[in-house]
Write an enzyme that holds these catalytic residues in place. Structure first.
Site, mmCIF file in Angstrom:
data_model
loop_
_atom_site.group_PDB
_atom_site.id
_atom_site.type_symbol
_atom_site.label_atom_id
_atom_site.label_comp_id
_atom_site.label_asym_id
_atom_site.label_seq_id
_atom_site.Cartn_x
_atom_site.Cartn_y
_atom_site.Cartn_z
ATOM 1 N N GLY A 206 0.822 -1.202 0.000
ATOM 2 C CA GLY A 206 0.000 0.000 0.000
ATOM 3 C C GLY A 206 0.852 1.245 0.000
ATOM 4 O O GLY A 206 2.054 1.204 0.290
ATOM 5 N N GLU A 207 0.228 2.377 -0.340
ATOM 6 C CA GLU A 207 0.966 3.632 -0.388
ATOM 7 C C GLU A 207 -0.002 4.784 -0.211
ATOM 8 O O GLU A 207 -1.152 4.728 -0.640
ATOM 9 C CB GLU A 207 1.699 3.744 -1.730
ATOM 10 C CG GLU A 207 2.732 4.852 -1.781
ATOM 11 C CD GLU A 207 3.664 4.727 -2.981
ATOM 12 O OE1 GLU A 207 4.489 5.626 -3.167
ATOM 13 O OE2 GLU A 207 3.562 3.716 -3.714
ATOM 14 N N GLY A 208 0.468 5.860 0.437
ATOM 15 C CA GLY A 208 -0.358 7.050 0.642
ATOM 16 C C GLY A 208 0.510 8.259 0.877
ATOM 17 O O GLY A 208 1.743 8.205 0.740
ATOM 18 N N GLY A 209 -0.132 9.384 1.258
ATOM 19 C CA GLY A 209 0.615 10.613 1.487
ATOM 20 C C GLY A 209 1.575 10.513 2.655
ATOM 21 O O GLY A 209 2.572 11.243 2.725
ATOM 22 N N PHE A 210 1.310 9.594 3.589
ATOM 23 C CA PHE A 210 2.152 9.406 4.766
ATOM 24 C C PHE A 210 3.439 8.658 4.430
ATOM 25 O O PHE A 210 4.445 8.785 5.114
ATOM 26 C CB PHE A 210 1.382 8.583 5.814
ATOM 27 C CG PHE A 210 0.827 7.304 5.249
ATOM 28 C CD1 PHE A 210 1.616 6.174 5.144
ATOM 29 C CD2 PHE A 210 -0.472 7.247 4.790
ATOM 30 C CE1 PHE A 210 1.127 5.006 4.598
ATOM 31 C CE2 PHE A 210 -0.980 6.078 4.244
ATOM 32 C CZ PHE A 210 -0.171 4.962 4.148
ATOM 33 N N VAL A 213 3.267 1.179 2.846
ATOM 34 C CA VAL A 213 2.907 0.077 3.740
ATOM 35 C C VAL A 213 3.562 -1.191 3.208
ATOM 36 O O VAL A 213 3.451 -1.503 2.024
ATOM 37 C CB VAL A 213 1.376 -0.113 3.828
ATOM 38 C CG1 VAL A 213 1.036 -1.244 4.796
ATOM 39 C CG2 VAL A 213 0.696 1.171 4.259
ATOM 40 N N LYS A 227 3.282 0.236 8.368
ATOM 41 C CA LYS A 227 3.179 1.555 7.743
ATOM 42 C C LYS A 227 4.396 2.388 8.138
ATOM 43 O O LYS A 227 4.592 2.674 9.325
ATOM 44 C CB LYS A 227 1.899 2.258 8.180
ATOM 45 C CG LYS A 227 1.709 3.638 7.534
ATOM 46 C CD LYS A 227 0.649 4.466 8.239
ATOM 47 C CE LYS A 227 -0.741 4.031 7.897
ATOM 48 N NZ LYS A 227 -1.766 4.988 8.405
ATOM 49 N N ASP A 323 -11.487 10.988 7.932
ATOM 50 C CA ASP A 323 -11.019 10.600 6.598
ATOM 51 C C ASP A 323 -11.587 9.222 6.222
ATOM 52 O O ASP A 323 -10.866 8.358 5.738
ATOM 53 C CB ASP A 323 -9.495 10.584 6.546
ATOM 54 C CG ASP A 323 -8.958 10.570 5.115
ATOM 55 O OD1 ASP A 323 -9.706 10.965 4.198
ATOM 56 O OD2 ASP A 323 -7.802 10.167 4.912
#
Length: 501
Positions: A206-210, A213, A227, A323
């Site tokens: 997984g991947e996000g703005g933070f 993962v 994460k 969110d």
């Protein structure tokens, strides 16, 4: 009705026969038999107290029974397992004691019964519940508890005087990195251990703005999700602190579980339970290999509602997620849904607060328009996001639908179809019409009730949860009727077949 008398239920519409001439009693559904029989009963949050009445066992056609969030005591009747059509039994949030009957656990494990028992602190759910001899232990335990309580009180008073007791999540987020070391001496994982767990960050899941993962494996064989937060973002550090502190104190079957964390110098990581089926957004994509059927979608909606309702009404003070979206709904191997990503979550300063003023945050398409305009965050901001999430589940469409003209919001897309009463065009076409029409309309009505522009017009999550449970019961009843029809058809075909000579 004996149940009404047993619990002194005072509902205005509970008058006369519950099924005749039509079902008018709130929280109750009947079938079309002659005479009609009760198949669904929702008495959640009805202030019921005392033992579970034997009258419930007389409802031999019951398919769904919801007694959650009451003050029920005593043991769980084993006779529930003898009700032939019972497929949903919600007993969570009561004060039940003793052991869960083995026959009920067997039906639950085999998938025949959806059994919910969380929140009964003195209810033994283990396979073996030993009756310990307590004649000697009670006075000893009482003495130990008394001393422990006394020491705890002294410690709390001392720490309050020294100003070292962190009492709320909101007070933690504004402090400096040095002040919020999260007791680094006692942190569960070092950065070296994080590197080892993830096999040097080999597999990204997984991947996000933070940040990203990674898939990890603990020494005991458990798979976990790790994460890793970006080192360059100050906001990332705040979100890391918020998420860890919240997950350390908040526990629910529909919230993702914290395994541990790392807060070593510039290296920040949160370790969660691994969710084998990824997130809901991935499952709803057009190219998804595992198409969710209608019942699975309604069940996921119930699961997500239970997690959010707990944050809003089960936590003191309440917590707003801020969110909520399909990519933050994670799914276990059995498609049990759990809410994740609490980096933007806010806890009210006190239980009595109705809102908190903060900078608008969230994901486009899901953000409450009132919150975006005013900055006033309250529980109803999450309710709006939940309504959009429910629209996604129903339609299979993302919140912002891409077209040649740009992006169209899902509410703008669905509104003209609702006005035409065209439910077939609203429901995800990949379901090929395999859904109960009444259940689909009810689910859509629930979704649309969540999204009025003014927050005061939106329902509370407890009401939404109750409606969704009724919707699920409706779908399960429909499926059971279809299975029974098929069985009858097969029997008739067999009996009418010509004898071989």
């Amino acid at each position: 009705m004996a149940i009404k008398k047993a619990y002194i239920i005072d509902r205005v519409d509970w008058q006369g026969d519950p099924c005749l001439p039509l079902t008018t009693w709130s929280g109750l559904q009947c079938n079309n038999d002659n005479p009609p029989r009760i198949i669904s009963l929702n008495l959640s949050s009805s202030q019921l107290s005392g033992n579970i009445a034997v009258s419930f066992l007389n409802l031999t056609a019951i398919q769904s029974l919801d007694l959650s969030n009451n003050e029920l005591t005593g043991t769980v009747p084993e006779a529930f397992a003898q009700l032939p059509d019972l497929t949903i039994l919600y007993l969570s949030g009561n004060k039940l004691t003793g052991a869960v009957p083995h026959s009920l656990k067997e039906k639950s494990n085999s998938g025949q019964l959806q059994l919910s028992l969380e929140g009964n602190l003195d209810l033994c759910k283990m396979d073996t519940c030993e009756n310990k001899k307590r004649s000697f232990l009670v006075p000893v335990i009482a003495s130990v508890v008394s001393v422990s309580v006394l020491l705890s009180i002294i410690t709390v008073i001392w720490r309050l005087k020294r100003g070292r007791l962190n009492v709320s999540l909101s007070s933690l987020v504004g402090l400096s990195r040095k002040e919020l070391s999260l007791k680094s001496k006692n942190q569960p994982f070092t950065y070296t251990e994080i590197v080892s767990i993830t096999n040097n960050f080999q597999t990204i899941i997984g991947e996000g703005g933070f940040g990203k993962v990674y898939l990890g494996n603990l020494k005991d064989g458990r798979q976990v999700a790790v994460k890793l937060f970006s080192q360059s973002s100050r906001q990332g550090y705040k979100e890391f602190l918020s998420e860890v502190q919240l997950l350390m104190i908040v526990h629910h079957r529909n919230l993702v579980s914290l395994v541990g964390y790392c807060n070593e110098h510039e290296n920040m990581a949160v370790v969660y339970e691994y969710m084998a089926n990824g997130n809901l957004k991935e499952q709803l994509l057009e190219n998804s290999t595992n198409m969710l059927n209608w019942r699975e979608r309604v069940q996921i909606a119930v699961d997500a509602a239970q997690g959010l309702e707990y944050l809003h009404n089960g936590c003191r003070p309440p917590i707003v997620h801020r969110d909520l979206k399909s990519s933050n709904i994670l799914l276990t191997e059995n498609l049990q849904a759990k809410i994740a990503d609490f980096g933007l979550s806010k806890a009210f300063a006190t239980e009595g607060d109705s809102h908190v003023i903060t900078n608008p945050a969230g994901t486009p398409g899901y953000i409450d328009p009132e919150f975006r305009a005013s900055g006033n965050l309250n529980k109803k901001s999450d309710v709006y996001s939940f309504g959009i999430l429910l629209c996604e589940l129903i339609t299979g469409q993302p919140p912002l639908i891409r077209s040649h003209q740009g992006h169209t919001h899902i509410l703008q897309w669905v509104s003209p179809l609702v006005e035409r009463g065209d439910i077939q065009s609203i429901i995800d076409p990949r379901l090929n019409g395999e859904f109960n029409t009444n259940c689909a309309w009810k689910a859509l009505e629930i979704a649309l009730s969540c999204v009025p522009p003014t927050s005061t017009q939106r329902p509370d999550m407890s009401d939404i949860l109750g409606e969704l449970k009724e919707c699920l019961a409706m779908e399960m009843s429909s499926q059971m009727s279809m299975r029974n029809s098929v069985k009858i058809s097969l029997v008739l075909d067999t009996n009418m077949a010509p004898n071989l000579r």
